[in-house]
Design a protein around this motif. Structure first.
Motif, PDB file in Angstrom:
ATOM      1  N   LEU A   1       7.164 -36.741  17.345  1.00  0.00           N
ATOM      2  CA  LEU A   1       6.277 -36.828  18.505  1.00  0.00           C
ATOM      3  C   LEU A   1       4.980 -36.058  18.246  1.00  0.00           C
ATOM      4  O   LEU A   1       3.875 -36.562  18.497  1.00  0.00           O
ATOM      5  CB  LEU A   1       6.990 -36.230  19.717  1.00  0.00           C
ATOM      6  CG  LEU A   1       6.150 -36.042  20.980  1.00  0.00           C
ATOM      7  CD1 LEU A   1       5.892 -37.387  21.646  1.00  0.00           C
ATOM      8  CD2 LEU A   1       6.854 -35.103  21.964  1.00  0.00           C
ATOM      9  N   ASN A   2       5.103 -34.854  17.756  1.00  0.00           N
ATOM     10  CA  ASN A   2       3.909 -34.037  17.528  1.00  0.00           C
ATOM     11  C   ASN A   2       3.083 -34.573  16.367  1.00  0.00           C
ATOM     12  O   ASN A   2       1.870 -34.650  16.434  1.00  0.00           O
ATOM     13  CB  ASN A   2       4.306 -32.571  17.304  1.00  0.00           C
ATOM     14  CG  ASN A   2       4.531 -31.855  18.619  1.00  0.00           C
ATOM     15  OD1 ASN A   2       3.589 -31.360  19.225  1.00  0.00           O
ATOM     16  ND2 ASN A   2       5.765 -31.860  19.095  1.00  0.00           N
ATOM     17  N   ARG A   3       3.773 -34.984  15.317  1.00  0.00           N
ATOM     18  CA  ARG A   3       3.073 -35.511  14.153  1.00  0.00           C
ATOM     19  C   ARG A   3       2.366 -36.828  14.482  1.00  0.00           C
ATOM     20  O   ARG A   3       1.365 -37.178  13.851  1.00  0.00           O
ATOM     21  CB  ARG A   3       4.090 -35.715  13.018  1.00  0.00           C
ATOM     22  CG  ARG A   3       3.588 -36.382  11.788  1.00  0.00           C
ATOM     23  CD  ARG A   3       2.856 -35.439  10.849  1.00  0.00           C
ATOM     24  NE  ARG A   3       2.291 -36.196   9.753  1.00  0.00           N
ATOM     25  CZ  ARG A   3       1.923 -35.705   8.597  1.00  0.00           C
ATOM     26  NH1 ARG A   3       2.057 -34.412   8.349  1.00  0.00           N
ATOM     27  NH2 ARG A   3       1.408 -36.450   7.660  1.00  0.00           N
ATOM     28  N   TYR A   4       2.863 -37.542  15.479  1.00  0.00           N
ATOM     29  CA  TYR A   4       2.165 -38.761  15.889  1.00  0.00           C
ATOM     30  C   TYR A   4       0.719 -38.451  16.263  1.00  0.00           C
ATOM     31  O   TYR A   4      -0.192 -39.229  15.955  1.00  0.00           O
ATOM     32  CB  TYR A   4       2.862 -39.446  17.080  1.00  0.00           C
ATOM     33  CG  TYR A   4       1.984 -40.542  17.632  1.00  0.00           C
ATOM     34  CD1 TYR A   4       1.884 -41.773  16.994  1.00  0.00           C
ATOM     35  CD2 TYR A   4       1.164 -40.321  18.738  1.00  0.00           C
ATOM     36  CE1 TYR A   4       1.013 -42.758  17.441  1.00  0.00           C
ATOM     37  CE2 TYR A   4       0.292 -41.292  19.197  1.00  0.00           C
ATOM     38  CZ  TYR A   4       0.224 -42.513  18.541  1.00  0.00           C
ATOM     39  OH  TYR A   4      -0.639 -43.477  18.983  1.00  0.00           O
ATOM     40  N   TYR A   5       0.519 -37.334  16.951  1.00  0.00           N
ATOM     41  CA  TYR A   5      -0.846 -37.022  17.389  1.00  0.00           C
ATOM     42  C   TYR A   5      -1.773 -36.843  16.188  1.00  0.00           C
ATOM     43  O   TYR A   5      -2.913 -37.314  16.191  1.00  0.00           O
ATOM     44  CB  TYR A   5      -0.845 -35.768  18.277  1.00  0.00           C
ATOM     45  CG  TYR A   5      -2.186 -35.518  18.926  1.00  0.00           C
ATOM     46  CD1 TYR A   5      -2.765 -36.473  19.751  1.00  0.00           C
ATOM     47  CD2 TYR A   5      -2.876 -34.340  18.717  1.00  0.00           C
ATOM     48  CE1 TYR A   5      -4.003 -36.257  20.344  1.00  0.00           C
ATOM     49  CE2 TYR A   5      -4.112 -34.108  19.310  1.00  0.00           C
ATOM     50  CZ  TYR A   5      -4.670 -35.075  20.112  1.00  0.00           C
ATOM     51  OH  TYR A   5      -5.899 -34.861  20.690  1.00  0.00           O
ATOM     52  N   TYR A   6      -1.253 -36.199  15.164  1.00  0.00           N
ATOM     53  CA  TYR A   6      -2.030 -36.064  13.924  1.00  0.00           C
ATOM     54  C   TYR A   6      -2.360 -37.447  13.357  1.00  0.00           C
ATOM     55  O   TYR A   6      -3.519 -37.747  13.027  1.00  0.00           O
ATOM     56  CB  TYR A   6      -1.249 -35.221  12.914  1.00  0.00           C
ATOM     57  CG  TYR A   6      -1.912 -35.093  11.571  1.00  0.00           C
ATOM     58  CD1 TYR A   6      -2.998 -34.248  11.393  1.00  0.00           C
ATOM     59  CD2 TYR A   6      -1.466 -35.830  10.482  1.00  0.00           C
ATOM     60  CE1 TYR A   6      -3.611 -34.124  10.162  1.00  0.00           C
ATOM     61  CE2 TYR A   6      -2.082 -35.715   9.242  1.00  0.00           C
ATOM     62  CZ  TYR A   6      -3.160 -34.872   9.092  1.00  0.00           C
ATOM     63  OH  TYR A   6      -3.776 -34.773   7.877  1.00  0.00           O
ATOM     64  N   GLN A   7      -1.339 -38.308  13.240  1.00  0.00           N
ATOM     65  CA  GLN A   7      -1.581 -39.663  12.713  1.00  0.00           C
ATOM     66  C   GLN A   7      -2.642 -40.388  13.535  1.00  0.00           C
ATOM     67  O   GLN A   7      -3.492 -41.088  12.999  1.00  0.00           O
ATOM     68  CB  GLN A   7      -0.292 -40.507  12.754  1.00  0.00           C
ATOM     69  CG  GLN A   7       0.852 -39.954  11.922  1.00  0.00           C
ATOM     70  CD  GLN A   7       0.532 -39.851  10.451  1.00  0.00           C
ATOM     71  OE1 GLN A   7      -0.357 -40.542   9.953  1.00  0.00           O
ATOM     72  NE2 GLN A   7       1.226 -38.982   9.751  1.00  0.00           N
TER      73      GLN A   7
END
Lengths: 247, 247
Positions: free
Chosen positions: A47-53
């Motif tokens: 979920l958090n890494r999605y924001y980076y992507q």
């Protein structure tokens, strides 16, 4: 005052930064890949890494917008296409990442809203976006050089996660398949660029600092995840709570 | 769609956010004030918090730069004077904070260089600076409203730290003396402003979101400190290491 480095010395100094500061050295990476996280913790990571992507094409567009060189822009725009996909093949990097959050049982609307993000994720990711808009083009390009170190972490991640977690399969991790060849292609282009364009010692130092900055962006995202989701009781107000996590 | 709140309802909603999300609820605050940190950990807190203090006048100047109202600017500029001091009395908030880091035995050059900052501190603080430059003036003003909750935390902090730590005295904590009357004065001005200027329901929601954002800025700084300096082994590459801390 710094001495001028040869292009080879500059590359060696960049690789030394990656060896010391790339986030494959972070304890959370070890937990993730060795199967020591539960499903809720893997959900929090995805979920958090999605924001980076999701900001990568905005980051690359900001870089495109700063170059007056058509040849540079032609090469760099491929990164945006890779992440956003095409009309015929919309499964770019962002869509593939959403395939992972789907497979983990997270609601797409919730994921893309950013509502459950850790503030530490948001601030780190947005720092990256501001960096490439506000620093020199050379520094913006240099900040992408963490991709030099991506193949190792991707290989560890995919094999470790497939072995350890029955809630992810190869399809869920298909994001990483393409990154295995995209990342080295992109990294080589950016590495050649900084070796050629950093013509003064202070510019070489800026290049090195830019890579350190980007390592910090990745590292501090894992700090925030580790703090919030490994020990109970530390999830910040408003952030994602896996089912059954301690209040 | 949100309903329009009365000014009193808006104030109550703001106070509810503070009650739930202000950083006096953070576990690191409890450790700091109850004397359960060692000197190195208090140094880490003061060093990182210095960076936040140091950008406050830049933040307030960004807000000044966005207002076309002379009366507003006349009131708001006092914040810059309070932090930067005057030629006759240069001991503004920043200088007083450096008095604290001096008393803790930290080198001023090191503190002001930012070299040992946690990336989580840097990214949170810079997020605040970007927020006040990029969002509406109403949201920028609203993001200052954490000062509504400052007197309680300051009182807890000063009395707890004086009682618990033999390495700080009242002089070292003199920053907080002035904040005890400056913060409520500033908070009242900003609260009156948002109650008056948020004329539509979406603007009231923006005001509430801006305060949540600012609570996140403060909270995530304590997350980063807690993660890095409470358990051994978590200090990020390049960040301050208290003497004798685990590598």
């Amino acid at each position: 005052m710094s001495e001028m480095l040869s292009p080879e010395e500059l590359e060696a100094a960049l690789r030394a930064i990656g060896k010391a500061r790339y986030h494959n050295n972070h304890p959370f990476h070890g937990l993730l890949h060795s199967g020591r996280l539960n499903k809720g913790q893997v959900q929090a990571w995805a979920l958090n890494r999605y924001y980076y992507q999701s900001i990568i094409p905005m980051k690359d567009a900001a870089i495109l917008a700063r170059s007056s060189d058509s040849e540079f822009r032609r090469a760099w725009r491929q990164r945006i296409i890779d992440h956003d996909g095409t009309e015929e093949a919309p499964d770019g990097g962002i869509e593939r990442w959403l395939g992972l959050t789907d497979a983990l049982g997270l609601d797409r609307g919730y994921v893309t809203s950013g509502a459950g993000l850790l503030p530490g994720t948001r601030f780190a990711v947005e720092a990256y976006l501001h960096f490439v808009s506000e620093k020199s083009l050379l520094e913006a390009v240099a900040s992408s050089l963490t991709e030099m170190f991506a193949p190792t972490i991707i290989t560890e991640r995919v094999s470790g996660m497939l072995k350890s977690y029955d809630f992810v399969d190869a399809k869920a991790l298909s994001y990483f398949d393409k990154r295995l060849y995209q990342a080295p292609r992109d990294a080589n282009f950016a590495l050649d660029y900084v070796k050629r364009e950093a013509r003064l010692p202070y510019q070489q130092q800026q290049v090195l600092k830019a890579l350190e900055f980007k390592c910090d962006v990745l590292w501090s995202q894992l700090d925030a995840l580790h703090y919030a989701y490994v020990e109970p009781g530390n999830i910040p107000p408003g952030a994602f709570r896996p089912d059954g996590s301690a209040k």
